[in-house]
Design an enzyme around this catalytic site. Sequence first.
Site, short mmCIF file in Angstrom:
data_model
loop_
_atom_site.label_atom_id
_atom_site.label_comp_id
_atom_site.label_asym_id
_atom_site.label_seq_id
_atom_site.Cartn_x
_atom_site.Cartn_y
_atom_site.Cartn_z
N ARG A 126 0.70 -1.32 0.21
CA ARG A 126 0.06 0.11 0.07
C ARG A 126 0.84 1.37 -0.04
O ARG A 126 0.41 2.32 0.42
CB ARG A 126 -1.06 0.23 1.27
CG ARG A 126 -1.96 -1.04 1.26
CD ARG A 126 -2.97 -0.81 2.35
NE ARG A 126 -4.14 -2.21 2.05
CZ ARG A 126 -3.85 -3.16 3.09
NH1 ARG A 126 -2.81 -3.14 3.57
NH2 ARG A 126 -4.52 -3.99 2.74
N LYS A 147 2.50 11.53 -11.00
CA LYS A 147 1.45 10.80 -11.70
C LYS A 147 2.24 9.24 -12.14
O LYS A 147 3.24 9.43 -12.90
CB LYS A 147 1.13 11.35 -13.05
CG LYS A 147 0.07 12.28 -12.82
CD LYS A 147 -0.47 12.65 -14.37
CE LYS A 147 -1.82 13.66 -14.03
NZ LYS A 147 -2.12 14.09 -15.39
N GLU A 189 8.78 19.05 -24.38
CA GLU A 189 8.22 19.44 -23.00
C GLU A 189 8.97 20.69 -22.45
O GLU A 189 8.28 21.50 -21.77
CB GLU A 189 8.03 18.21 -22.28
CG GLU A 189 7.42 17.15 -22.58
CD GLU A 189 5.77 17.01 -22.47
OE1 GLU A 189 5.25 18.13 -22.10
OE2 GLU A 189 5.09 16.28 -22.59
N LYS A 231 6.82 23.21 -13.92
CA LYS A 231 5.86 22.08 -13.65
C LYS A 231 5.62 21.97 -12.27
O LYS A 231 4.41 21.80 -11.60
CB LYS A 231 6.37 20.70 -13.96
CG LYS A 231 5.51 19.54 -13.83
CD LYS A 231 5.43 18.67 -14.92
CE LYS A 231 4.19 17.56 -14.56
NZ LYS A 231 4.45 16.24 -15.29
N GLU A 241 -4.90 17.32 -10.17
CA GLU A 241 -5.39 17.66 -11.18
C GLU A 241 -7.04 18.02 -11.26
O GLU A 241 -7.80 17.40 -12.05
CB GLU A 241 -5.20 16.63 -12.36
CG GLU A 241 -5.63 17.14 -13.76
CD GLU A 241 -4.77 16.29 -14.97
OE1 GLU A 241 -4.34 15.25 -14.54
OE2 GLU A 241 -5.12 16.62 -16.16
N ARG A 245 -3.73 22.19 -13.21
CA ARG A 245 -3.08 21.18 -13.90
C ARG A 245 -3.11 20.99 -15.25
O ARG A 245 -2.22 20.43 -15.99
CB ARG A 245 -2.75 19.99 -13.16
CG ARG A 245 -1.78 18.98 -13.14
CD ARG A 245 -1.44 18.05 -12.20
NE ARG A 245 -0.60 16.95 -12.58
CZ ARG A 245 0.06 16.21 -11.56
NH1 ARG A 245 -0.31 16.32 -10.30
NH2 ARG A 245 1.21 15.39 -12.26
N ASN A 249 -1.03 20.23 -20.31
CA ASN A 249 -1.78 19.60 -21.49
C ASN A 249 -1.58 20.44 -22.81
O ASN A 249 -2.21 19.95 -23.65
CB ASN A 249 -3.01 19.12 -21.33
CG ASN A 249 -3.17 17.97 -20.12
OD1 ASN A 249 -2.18 17.12 -20.02
ND2 ASN A 249 -4.14 17.90 -19.19
N HIS A 252 -1.29 18.80 -26.29
CA HIS A 252 -1.56 17.35 -25.95
C HIS A 252 -2.83 16.74 -26.61
O HIS A 252 -2.79 15.58 -26.61
CB HIS A 252 -1.51 16.88 -24.53
CG HIS A 252 -0.11 16.90 -23.92
ND1 HIS A 252 0.74 18.06 -23.92
CD2 HIS A 252 0.54 15.84 -23.55
CE1 HIS A 252 1.95 17.51 -23.32
NE2 HIS A 252 1.85 16.40 -23.22
N HIS A 256 -1.89 13.76 -28.62
CA HIS A 256 -2.28 12.43 -28.46
C HIS A 256 -3.06 11.68 -29.69
O HIS A 256 -2.84 10.66 -29.99
CB HIS A 256 -3.47 12.10 -27.18
CG HIS A 256 -2.32 12.40 -25.73
ND1 HIS A 256 -3.06 12.85 -24.76
CD2 HIS A 256 -1.31 12.07 -25.42
CE1 HIS A 256 -2.05 12.79 -23.72
NE2 HIS A 256 -1.25 12.41 -24.38
N HIS A 269 6.36 11.07 -28.68
CA HIS A 269 5.57 11.88 -27.85
C HIS A 269 5.80 13.36 -28.27
O HIS A 269 4.90 14.08 -28.36
CB HIS A 269 5.47 11.48 -26.47
CG HIS A 269 4.51 12.38 -25.68
ND1 HIS A 269 3.09 12.34 -25.62
CD2 HIS A 269 4.83 13.23 -24.75
CE1 HIS A 269 2.68 13.22 -24.82
NE2 HIS A 269 3.69 13.69 -24.15
#
Lengths: 368, 368
Positions: A126, A147, A189, A231, A241, A245, A249, A252, A256, A269
């Site tokens: 956990r 993330k 980025e 960031k 988010e 946040r 993107n 993106h 994507h 990417h």
Amino acid sequence: MSGHRELTVELGERSYPIYIGEGLLDEAGKLFERHGISKKSPLMIITDENIAGRHLAHLESVLQTAGFAVTSAIIPAGETSKSLRELERLTGIALESGLDRKSAIVALGGGVVGDLAGFVAASYMRGIKFVQVPTTILAHDSSVGGKVAVNHPLAKNIIGAFHQPELVLYDLLTLQTLPEREVKAGLSEVVKHGLIWDAEFVTWCDENAGKLLALDADALGYALYKGCSVKAAVVSKDERENDLRAILNLGHTIGHALEAVAGYNELLHGEAIAIGMIGSAKLGVRLGAPEEVYHVTKRVLSRVGLPVRLPEHLDTDEIMRAMMHDKKFQEGTMVFIVPTAIGTVEINKSVSAALVREIVEELKQEAV
Amino acid sequence: MSGHRELTVELGERSYPIYIGEGLLDEAGKLFERHGISKKSPLMIITDENIAGRHLAHLESVLQTAGFAVTSAIIPAGETSKSLRELERLTGIALESGLDRKSAIVALGGGVVGDLAGFVAASYMRGIKFVQVPTTILAHDSSVGGKVAVNHPLAKNIIGAFHQPELVLYDLLTLQTLPEREVKAGLSEVVKHGLIWDAEFVTWCDENAGKLLALDADALGYALYKGCSVKAAVVSKDERENDLRAILNLGHTIGHALEAVAGYNELLHGEAIAIGMIGSAKLGVRLGAPEEVYHVTKRVLSRVGLPVRLPEHLDTDEIMRAMMHDKKFQEGTMVFIVPTAIGTVEINKSVSAALVREIVEELKQEAV
């Protein structure tokens, strides 16, 4: 540790430092100890088969010399390793190696290693401690914000957690062996962080693009420091988010969709989001931002060697469909991160799909 | 909702209510709405094949009538469903059903359903809302505290998270069809909560054992309320099991070892920890607690129909070995939760293995 840079990601009791500098792997023992990684419980380094050959023995030896009990696990390189199968295999190795609740998982590698190793750390007993040792430029992005995730056959990054590291250790020497195309894609980025937050840094990238491409240590260190700082500032204000946040993107939504339609091999990417950021800049201008937003965005991305034109053979309908499935669209509304000036963006929740389609068509005609 | 009981698990911004009463399933729509479960995003009920036949249609219909978009997924009954495989399957169903970041997962069932569904909720899109609708007495324990997990082939509950529900809805009517043996086993954790925290409640259990076994609604509601309250008090003080929370493991060190050695079919969890609690009481007395600790513990557990003697055919060496592997032993030290009086325990970190072995032998001779 002379000449290294340091910043803190401010997240209350989950705050952590990022160290950036040449030769920092040699300092891993000291830094791990300073930030509470236990020598009594075994730690496990997770890396991929490419990085293992270059840096694993070095990191193992530094940590063992400092008195840490080290186990290592190597995953196949590439996105397919971000699976529950690999999570189960790594958890088995952790159990067999006696990792306990005071142990730490160390991610040595790029984004795939960080995402997978981070989710192992988030879920093992956990949640145990986690250290990031990124070895790509792109990973400056994933190493801030906590993330972590694996993929499901039906969707990327859908099974995961928010799990902050204890520290991030960025050794610029590990970047020297990066293939040129990955360097450029990683810089995408970096530039994005300027475009959403820091006009001065965009100007700096514009002027120092040559040094960055030549992997000049001081320029690279500064760029990663600035990228991580932006960031960190955003994540500090919105860890989970909920709203702000989302500005991370930028580029993106289109990016994507391009990755999905082109297949993940044709466009990296960083390349896909470079094209996406040109699209966002065009969108911004159409919605009232000064023309300069488009010109500067395009110039900086070109200078760091990124593509700015959308490959013509990609079908516009398919791109539009892929965007509609993107998780950034909530409850049917089309949401875009739109620049309002260089260094500033807004979250626009009512962009018309027809306008986006026009932009996609225009991107195919973009002069290079 | 007349005559229902309500308590709050105090965890700052993660605080949540537990509702206990007869017929509460009928109120699910109202309560879900009150606690912020979205009607715009689909929710998914996860239950097992046994419970599905008894309560799923009822809960679905109540929620649909209240305006919720409901999807359901059924898992095979039993511990083997707590696997990454099942997690992947359920995540696939969630994706296909369009669950988004504002959706909720509802666990309708006992501990296995709660643990698995909770980890689906904790990891889906890095965490969505979660509601517990426990249908066993034992689940009063797992429904407080936010521990969710699946098993690894090498260890139970090793891959998981802390993920608190938005609310817990305990309908006493769902308990009426429980097999008698499961009723008794469930009461084991209820009594445990008295033994570690609340002498008065132990006396109450002693006096009301008959009513509890007869599933008298008022007695059962009170017992679950008290059991949840104790657990909530402990968890509020130590959400992530740094220290105090360990007292919830009274009887579990011996109990887990018995489960492992007997095979998970011979002894139910509650039965194994009942024997473990008698062992802990004997240990307490040997370490200076009044004799009464042993007599009262044994009497209450007997009265609610639980075994107090360790099955003689179980090998003492194997039991000792299994205990040494239990994760409650940190860095080689043998840790036991030891009663010092009825309603009070201490965490003793230096219990000698020889003494524990004596106790295990004595437990095989225990008069019933």
